[in-house]
Write an enzyme that holds these catalytic residues in place. Structure first.
Site, short mmCIF file in Angstrom:
data_model
loop_
_atom_site.label_atom_id
_atom_site.label_comp_id
_atom_site.label_asym_id
_atom_site.label_seq_id
_atom_site.Cartn_x
_atom_site.Cartn_y
_atom_site.Cartn_z
N ASP A 1 -94.89 19.93 -79.27
CA ASP A 1 -94.31 19.94 -80.64
C ASP A 1 -92.76 19.94 -80.84
OD1 ASP A 1 -97.00 21.01 -80.58
OD2 ASP A 1 -96.27 22.88 -81.45
N GLU B 1 -102.29 25.41 -86.70
CA GLU B 1 -101.06 25.75 -86.15
C GLU B 1 -100.03 24.88 -86.89
OE1 GLU B 1 -102.19 23.70 -82.15
OE2 GLU B 1 -102.35 25.67 -81.65
C1 FRU Z 1 -99.23 23.36 -81.14
C2 FRU Z 1 -98.94 24.59 -80.11
C3 FRU Z 1 -98.33 25.98 -81.01
C4 FRU Z 1 -97.68 26.55 -79.94
C5 FRU Z 1 -97.21 25.47 -78.87
C6 FRU Z 1 -97.25 26.15 -77.57
O1 FRU Z 1 -99.11 22.02 -80.24
O2 FRU Z 1 -100.27 25.18 -79.65
O3 FRU Z 1 -99.33 26.43 -82.14
O4 FRU Z 1 -96.40 27.24 -80.48
O5 FRU Z 1 -98.11 24.46 -79.09
O6 FRU Z 1 -96.74 24.95 -76.63
#
Ligand code: FRU
Length: 505
Positions: A41, A216
């Site tokens: 992300d 998320e």
């Molecule tokens: C989304 C996620 C978020 C988390 C991160 C961990 O892709 O699962 O919810 O903070 O990636 O790398």
């Protein structure tokens, strides 16, 4: 965040990069990818003193998910990025997703020598307790180095599914606002604060629209309604880790109002999920904070991947890339309020070697399009004629093929990657479709291709479809054809795209 990912991370400390059979042929030329290792992300998107900051979920030690830290890059134009050292490393907690703000009035007291600090809020994931809680870090040197505030989180509800805080300044209420997910409940919680350290809960939103194992990476921002300068609405975007429109992870959004404490759906908003993108590879979209008012754009960027196969994509030495930064605008359409996306105008500075053609007649026999290579922008104005289907094919020297097409009679755009490169994961070969509006037999498509990524913008950005594709080897050949009838490309405009300096291609 799947538990599997955590387990994999612990096991990976001593695993060598797996380079067998993969190479950097798929490395993008003008989309951001770190020089090496794993990225997911976008995080902490922030504009400050002439620089766009792009932080991101990063594993400094390997090319799969693990050791989550905040990687960092800066750019003056959103296109040419310079990768910087890791900003927030893994410590007692992994540094999961979050956001950053310019604390312009030094509400936090972290400022130094009269200069406001940059403040990041991120989820710390404790691999022992599995608790996810919100932590603060700040920087007094234009984001180059970061200090964690204390040992403890600033917001902890003893939850194992509480993450991805997006923080912004809500001027009318003179306070900071945080949207954060209660992931497995499919809810967003809204908190407010005067100093970025003490947070009080204001409200919850959800479940609504599309549900999945986890919600998320929420974002919340206000947009003017195109053509109605005095009207605005708030957009709440929420990502689904699985079961989204492209088959895996994806982004939905809601349009409504926000009063500083509570998000309420617009009365016109329906029950059906509305998707930000119809491909499989646009995820964790987040928008920049603090873009100057005189610029006025809302710009977001997504991770061009899908959790189903992200850890298996055949790229090396880096695994993970970003979409183009995109402006997001809001439009009243016949279906109601919809966002429209376009690559930021800075992308156009990469164009060179323009070729154009007029009135290219298409029938069953494929014709060559005047395009070469895999780093290209293409604009097509298509008169759909009598054809059932109009297809642009990208074919490599091994015969692997990716198809971009439209089916005029059912107003459908598609990308077919069932034969896009050697097999590496069962969920990858697929066909993704999106509704488009073909008016008076005309369809306009804007397509950005960058080695292993296709972004299609249709209906003036109201519909986008973002997909990875892979190849078996050799040059790409571009052809077009019409099936069951004829069609005419009234205009074809194509540009080669220059490589960004961080992506020597
Ligand atoms: C989304 C996620 C978020 C988390 C991160 C961990 O892709 O699962 O919810 O903070 O990636 O790398």
């Amino acid at each position: 965040m799947k538990v599997v990912r955590c387990v994999a991370a612990l096991a990976l400390v001593a695993t060598p990069s797996f380079a067998q059979g993969v190479s950097d042929v798929h490395r993008p030329h003008y989309h951001y990818a770190p020089a090496e290792n794993w990225m997911n992300d976008p995080n902490g998107l922030l504009y400050y003193e002439g620089e766009y900051h792009l932080f991101y979920q990063y594993n400094p030690y390997g090319d799969r998910w693990g050791h989550m830290s905040w990687g960092h890059a800066v750019s003056r134009d959103l296109i040419r990025w310079q990768e910087l050292p890791v900003a927030i490393p893994e410590a007692d907690v992994m540094a999961f997703s979050g956001s950053a703000v310019l604390d312009w009035n030094d509400s936090s007291g972290f400022g130094k020598n009269g200069k406001p600090p940059l403040v990041a809020l991120y989820t710390g994931y404790n691999p022992v307790t599995k608790i996810q809680a919100q932590y603060v870090a700040y920087s007094n040197d234009r984001g180059r180095t970061w200090n964690r505030y204390g040992d403890k989180p600033v917001l902890d509800i003893s939850s194992t599914a509480f993450r991805d805080p997006k923080v912004f300044w809500y001027a009318p209420g003179k306070r900071w606002v945080m949207v954060v997910v209660l992931a497995t409940e499919n809810k967003v919680a809204i908190y407010t604060s005067g100093d970025l350290k003490q947070w009080s809960k204001a409200s919850e939103f959800g479940p609504a629209g599309a549900r999945s194992r986890s919600w998320e990476c929420p974002d919340l921002f206000e947009l003017p309604v195109e053509g109605h300068p005095d009207e605005s609405r708030w957009v709440l975007s929420i990502d689904l880790d699985q079961d989204a429109i492209g088959g895996g992870s994806g982004v939905q959004y809601f349009v409504g109002n926000f009063d500083g404490a509570r998000f309420t759906l617009d009365p016109s908003w329906g029950q059906q999920p509305v998707w930000a993108d119809y491909g499989a590879d646009f995820y964790a979209a987040a928008s920049w904070n603090d873009i100057p008012q005189q610029d006025g754009r809302r710009i977001w960027i997504g991770w061009a991947n899908d959790w189903r196969y992200a850890q298996a994509v055949p790229t090396w030495p880096s695994r993970g890339l970003m979409s183009s930064p995109r402006t997001v605008t809001l439009r009243k359409t016949t279906e109601g309020y919809r966002i429209a996306q376009a690559p930021v105008k800075e992308v156009e500075t990469l164009r060179h070697d323009h070729v154009s053609a007029k009135d290219v007649r298409l029938a069953a026999n494929p014709v060559n399009l005047p395009i070469k290579g895999g780093a290209v922008e293409l604009q097509l104005d298509i008169d759909t004629g009598t054809a059932d289907q109009i297809v642009v094919a990208l074919t490599d020297e091994k015969g692997f093929q990716t198809l971009i097409g439209i089916n005029p009679s059912i107003d459908e755009l598609f990308l077919d990657r069932t034969r896009s490169g050697p097999a590496f994961h069962d969920a990858f070969p697929d066909r993704h479709t999106a509704p488009i509006k073909i008016q008076n037999g005309r369809a306009k498509l804007r397509i950005l291709v960058d080695e292993s990524l296709v972004e299609i913008y249709a209906d003036d950005g109201e519909t986008t479809l973002t997909d990875r594709f892979f190849r078996g080897g050799g040059q790409l050949r571009w052809t077009a054809q019409a099936r069951n009838g004829s069609a005419i490309m009234r205009s074809v405009d194509a540009w080669q795209m220059k490589a960004s300096p961080n992506n020597p291609g």
